[in-house]
Design a protein around this motif. Structure first.
Motif, mmCIF file in Angstrom:
data_model
loop_
_atom_site.group_PDB
_atom_site.id
_atom_site.type_symbol
_atom_site.label_atom_id
_atom_site.label_comp_id
_atom_site.label_asym_id
_atom_site.label_seq_id
_atom_site.Cartn_x
_atom_site.Cartn_y
_atom_site.Cartn_z
ATOM 1 N N ALA A 181 35.806 33.225 -12.719
ATOM 2 C CA ALA A 181 35.728 34.384 -11.837
ATOM 3 C C ALA A 181 34.545 34.388 -10.876
ATOM 4 C CB ALA A 181 35.677 35.658 -12.683
ATOM 5 N N ASP A 227 41.830 40.556 -12.395
ATOM 6 C CA ASP A 227 41.898 40.543 -10.931
ATOM 7 C C ASP A 227 40.779 39.722 -10.295
ATOM 8 O OD1 ASP A 227 44.109 42.194 -11.050
ATOM 9 O OD2 ASP A 227 42.930 44.020 -10.803
ATOM 10 N N SER A 228 39.676 39.539 -11.006
ATOM 11 C CA SER A 228 38.546 38.790 -10.456
ATOM 12 C C SER A 228 38.657 37.285 -10.690
ATOM 13 C CB SER A 228 37.233 39.298 -11.067
ATOM 14 O OG SER A 228 37.155 38.946 -12.437
ATOM 15 N N ASP A 267 39.960 33.517 -10.264
ATOM 16 C CA ASP A 267 40.439 32.656 -9.189
ATOM 17 C C ASP A 267 41.932 32.368 -9.365
ATOM 18 O OD1 ASP A 267 40.980 29.913 -7.864
ATOM 19 O OD2 ASP A 267 38.972 30.433 -7.124
ATOM 20 N N LEU A 288 34.783 41.140 -17.344
ATOM 21 C CA LEU A 288 35.470 40.572 -16.189
ATOM 22 C C LEU A 288 36.926 41.000 -16.205
ATOM 23 C CD1 LEU A 288 34.057 36.938 -16.458
ATOM 24 C CD2 LEU A 288 33.316 38.719 -14.869
ATOM 25 N N SER A 289 37.430 41.366 -15.054
ATOM 26 C CA SER A 289 38.834 41.766 -14.988
ATOM 27 C C SER A 289 39.696 40.564 -14.613
ATOM 28 C CB SER A 289 39.030 42.876 -13.957
ATOM 29 O OG SER A 289 38.869 42.361 -12.661
#
Length: 98
Positions: A38, A70-71, A73, A67-68
């Motif tokens: 991420a 969505d974050s 790569d 960390l989500s």
């Protein structure tokens, strides 16, 4: 050979990963290794994401570090524990831990 590699810590200085040869290589980011999925360094993706391998990140480790999904790569496939078991038993003949 199909090789799965668990990575819990990644350093550009000691890149054993680049010396591994396999017919199919999978890198499974776990524990602190998920930060490579991420976070950006100087606006660039982590060097581990440029490897000629399928990259996975364990969702539970992402969540426990705040960390989500969505974050992460777009090159990284997020898997949960069930998906991890499937990778170990169905996708890769050998598993190692770096």
């Amino acid at each position: 050979m199909k090789l799965g590699v668990f990575v819990s810590q990644y350093s550009k200085d000691n890149d054993t990963l680049s010396r591994l040869k396999a017919e199919k290589l999978g890198v499974i980011l776990v524990q602190n290794g998920v930060y490579n999925a991420a976070l950006k360094e100087d606006g660039k993706s982590s060097p581990i994401l440029s490897k000629n391998a399928t990259i996975y990140a364990l969702s539970e480790d992402l969540q426990s570090r705040g960390l989500s999904v969505d974050s992460v790569d777009s090159k990284v496939k997020v898997v949960d524990y069930d998906g991890l078991v499937d990778l170990i038993f169905n996708e890769y003949e050998k598993i190692i831990w770096l």
